[in-house]
Design a protein around this motif. Sequence first.
Motif, short mmCIF file in Angstrom:
data_model
loop_
_atom_site.label_atom_id
_atom_site.label_comp_id
_atom_site.label_asym_id
_atom_site.label_seq_id
_atom_site.Cartn_x
_atom_site.Cartn_y
_atom_site.Cartn_z
N ALA A 310 -8.41 -1.56 -7.68
CA ALA A 310 -8.99 -1.57 -6.34
C ALA A 310 -10.37 -0.93 -6.33
CB ALA A 310 -8.06 -0.83 -5.38
N GLU A 311 -10.55 0.13 -7.07
CA GLU A 311 -11.84 0.82 -7.10
C GLU A 311 -12.92 -0.07 -7.71
OE1 GLU A 311 -13.63 5.09 -8.71
OE2 GLU A 311 -11.91 4.16 -9.71
N LYS A 312 -12.62 -0.70 -8.81
CA LYS A 312 -13.59 -1.53 -9.52
C LYS A 312 -13.92 -2.80 -8.75
CE LYS A 312 -14.02 -4.07 -13.89
NZ LYS A 312 -13.33 -4.40 -15.16
N ASN A 313 -12.92 -3.34 -8.02
CA ASN A 313 -13.10 -4.65 -7.38
C ASN A 313 -13.29 -4.58 -5.86
OD1 ASN A 313 -12.57 -6.84 -9.55
ND2 ASN A 313 -10.93 -5.35 -9.90
N ILE A 314 -13.60 -3.41 -5.32
CA ILE A 314 -13.73 -3.28 -3.87
C ILE A 314 -14.82 -4.18 -3.31
CG2 ILE A 314 -15.32 -1.31 -4.00
CD1 ILE A 314 -12.51 -1.95 -1.40
N ASN A 315 -15.84 -4.46 -4.11
CA ASN A 315 -16.92 -5.35 -3.66
C ASN A 315 -16.76 -6.76 -4.21
OD1 ASN A 315 -18.31 -3.25 -2.22
ND2 ASN A 315 -19.06 -2.49 -4.20
N ASN A 316 -15.60 -7.02 -4.79
CA ASN A 316 -15.37 -8.32 -5.43
C ASN A 316 -13.99 -8.86 -5.08
OD1 ASN A 316 -16.29 -10.38 -7.15
ND2 ASN A 316 -15.22 -9.50 -8.91
N LEU A 317 -13.52 -8.56 -3.86
CA LEU A 317 -12.15 -8.88 -3.46
C LEU A 317 -11.89 -10.38 -3.36
CD1 LEU A 317 -11.51 -6.12 -0.76
CD2 LEU A 317 -10.62 -6.21 -3.09
N VAL A 338 1.70 -8.51 -5.39
CA VAL A 338 0.30 -8.20 -5.65
C VAL A 338 0.07 -6.71 -5.35
CG1 VAL A 338 -2.09 -8.69 -5.04
CG2 VAL A 338 -0.39 -10.54 -5.06
N ILE A 339 -0.49 -6.01 -6.32
CA ILE A 339 -0.63 -4.56 -6.21
C ILE A 339 -2.08 -4.15 -6.43
CG2 ILE A 339 0.12 -2.34 -7.15
CD1 ILE A 339 2.61 -3.92 -8.24
N ALA A 340 -2.63 -3.44 -5.45
CA ALA A 340 -3.97 -2.84 -5.59
C ALA A 340 -3.80 -1.43 -6.13
CB ALA A 340 -4.68 -2.83 -4.24
N ASN A 341 -4.14 -1.22 -7.40
CA ASN A 341 -3.94 0.07 -8.05
C ASN A 341 -5.22 0.91 -7.97
OD1 ASN A 341 -2.57 2.05 -9.47
ND2 ASN A 341 -3.14 1.22 -11.47
N LYS A 342 -5.09 2.20 -8.23
CA LYS A 342 -6.19 3.17 -8.25
C LYS A 342 -6.83 3.33 -6.87
CE LYS A 342 -7.20 2.05 -13.09
NZ LYS A 342 -8.24 1.76 -14.10
N GLN A 350 -12.23 1.12 3.21
CA GLN A 350 -12.08 0.26 2.05
C GLN A 350 -10.64 -0.25 1.91
OE1 GLN A 350 -13.64 3.27 -0.63
NE2 GLN A 350 -15.42 1.98 -1.13
N LEU A 351 -9.67 0.61 2.23
CA LEU A 351 -8.27 0.19 2.17
C LEU A 351 -7.97 -0.89 3.20
CD1 LEU A 351 -6.45 3.64 1.72
CD2 LEU A 351 -7.05 1.96 -0.03
N THR A 352 -8.56 -0.76 4.39
CA THR A 352 -8.40 -1.79 5.44
C THR A 352 -8.98 -3.11 4.98
OG1 THR A 352 -8.49 -0.10 7.16
CG2 THR A 352 -8.91 -2.38 7.83
N GLU A 353 -10.11 -3.05 4.29
CA GLU A 353 -10.75 -4.27 3.79
C GLU A 353 -9.86 -4.99 2.76
OE1 GLU A 353 -14.96 -5.67 1.67
OE2 GLU A 353 -14.65 -3.56 2.23
N ILE A 354 -9.20 -4.19 1.91
CA ILE A 354 -8.28 -4.78 0.92
C ILE A 354 -7.12 -5.47 1.64
CG2 ILE A 354 -6.62 -4.25 -0.91
CD1 ILE A 354 -8.46 -1.97 -1.77
N ASN A 355 -6.55 -4.80 2.64
CA ASN A 355 -5.44 -5.38 3.40
C ASN A 355 -5.82 -6.65 4.12
OD1 ASN A 355 -3.01 -3.80 3.09
ND2 ASN A 355 -4.04 -2.11 4.12
N LEU A 362 0.23 -4.63 -1.91
CA LEU A 362 0.82 -3.29 -1.93
C LEU A 362 -0.23 -2.31 -2.45
CD1 LEU A 362 4.30 -4.12 -3.52
CD2 LEU A 362 3.84 -3.62 -1.12
N LEU A 363 -0.45 -1.24 -1.71
CA LEU A 363 -1.43 -0.22 -2.11
C LEU A 363 -0.74 0.83 -2.95
CD1 LEU A 363 -3.32 0.19 1.30
CD2 LEU A 363 -3.85 -1.34 -0.61
N LEU A 364 -1.35 1.15 -4.11
CA LEU A 364 -0.65 2.00 -5.06
C LEU A 364 -1.62 2.82 -5.90
CD1 LEU A 364 2.50 1.44 -6.92
CD2 LEU A 364 0.54 1.46 -8.43
N SER A 365 -1.17 4.00 -6.26
CA SER A 365 -1.87 4.80 -7.28
C SER A 365 -0.84 5.17 -8.33
CB SER A 365 -2.50 6.06 -6.67
OG SER A 365 -2.98 6.91 -7.70
#
Length: 462
Positions: A310-317, A338-342, A350-355, A362-365
């Motif tokens: 998630a951190e690396k791809n936040i601008n490449n979703l 589908v799991i967004a890690n880190k 940023q989390l809202t944007e992923i959702n 699924l949001l996960l660390s």
Amino acid sequence: MIPNDTIVALATPSGAGAIAVIRLSGLDAITIASGVFKSVSKKVLSEQKTHTIHLGHIVDGKREIDEVLVSVFNNPNSYTGENVVEISCHGSLYIQQEIIQLLLREGCRMANAGEFTLRAFLNGKLDLSQAEAVADLISSDNEASHQIAMQQMRGGFSTEIAKLRQELMNFASLIELELDFAEEDVEFADRSAFKALIDKIVVVLKRLIDSFAVGNVIKNGIPVAIVGEPNVGKSTLLNALLNEDRAIVSEIAGTTRDTIEDEISLGGIGFRFIDTAGIRETKDVVESIGIKKTFEKIEQSQVTMYLFDAEKNINNLETVRVEIEKIRNKYPQKPLLVIANKIDTLDDIQLTEINNTIVEVLLLSAKTGFGVEQLTNSLLNLINTGALRNNETIITNTRHYDALLKAFEEIQKVKHGLETGLSGDLLAIDIRQALYHFGEITGEITNDDLLGNIFTNFCIGK
């Protein structure tokens, strides 16, 4: 033919332990055991009541081998339906072998694999499906498989099949009777009641056949492939799920070059997690082989978990979304999580944007453990365990499944024959075939090859 010789085997796992149990079964089991057992209270073992336990020593002439407890079970009130003796001795390998060798010299023979349970079947203590459940119970390694095996061993499945078989047999007898009076045009079997029975059998068979999809994965474990690009945290997630450092974790992309598998029980269901090599373009020959294996594991898995950083791809979703859709389109019948890690380094915006961009993400660390419980719940929700909670019969045995499919095919023929006014003699042929396949399940219909194939898969001593 039911054997009447006396067999002996170690009933507990081989190896040294605190206690070992040696089991005898057969016509002379109590007599043979009595000849080598010296009770501390001077009792004669062969004169004791059934289901009693006695303290004493196993002796070879004047030589004392061990102090033991001996349990006596007189026929027919025993596991095998024969005279049974169980000797609880100390777990020394030397002691085990000395006692077994002594019993062999006294007239026993070594039991074959599964022979105690085979004798229980031959003596009518268990039907065939219950006997097979004994092996399933021994091998059960999670709550769900244990529950299914216990239900089947108590006769839940065989009782249901036996009831349907008996009702069908009653109608078959009436139709056969009609054939004896064919010239008089007499109808003994009520066709409307017969059709209602066939409809009922169809419903039950369909339910049992459909349950195999759930039962098979519960029995054998549910394979879950963990996939994604290199260095997105697949190995860290596997370690978090297993609660141990099973997979190597490194900042270097492509660290996992082969698949790593391990099993864990979640909510009573066995899952087999497969950590795969990261998917990417590479010139590394070894890594390329690992990536090829990744796609093979996706094919073999029941569920796929796709991780992205998630951190690396936040601008490449959007690119991530396209990759996910490719996997969904390639494996449309396979559940995909589908799991967004880190996500521990991201803010709420940023989390809202992923959702909003990734459907059902699924949001996960995996590093901190956040979201692991939600992921576990999502995995359990994919498995239809309603039948377990409702205590319904679930099929886990491939032989039973095959017999049910064949019985269902014959019942469908009977149903079609009733609807088209087929003559009684032709209906009787299909009914007999259906009855045959029902009988295969519980053991009313069997042969030596079938029994040999089933019981040789048992452990020695059971």
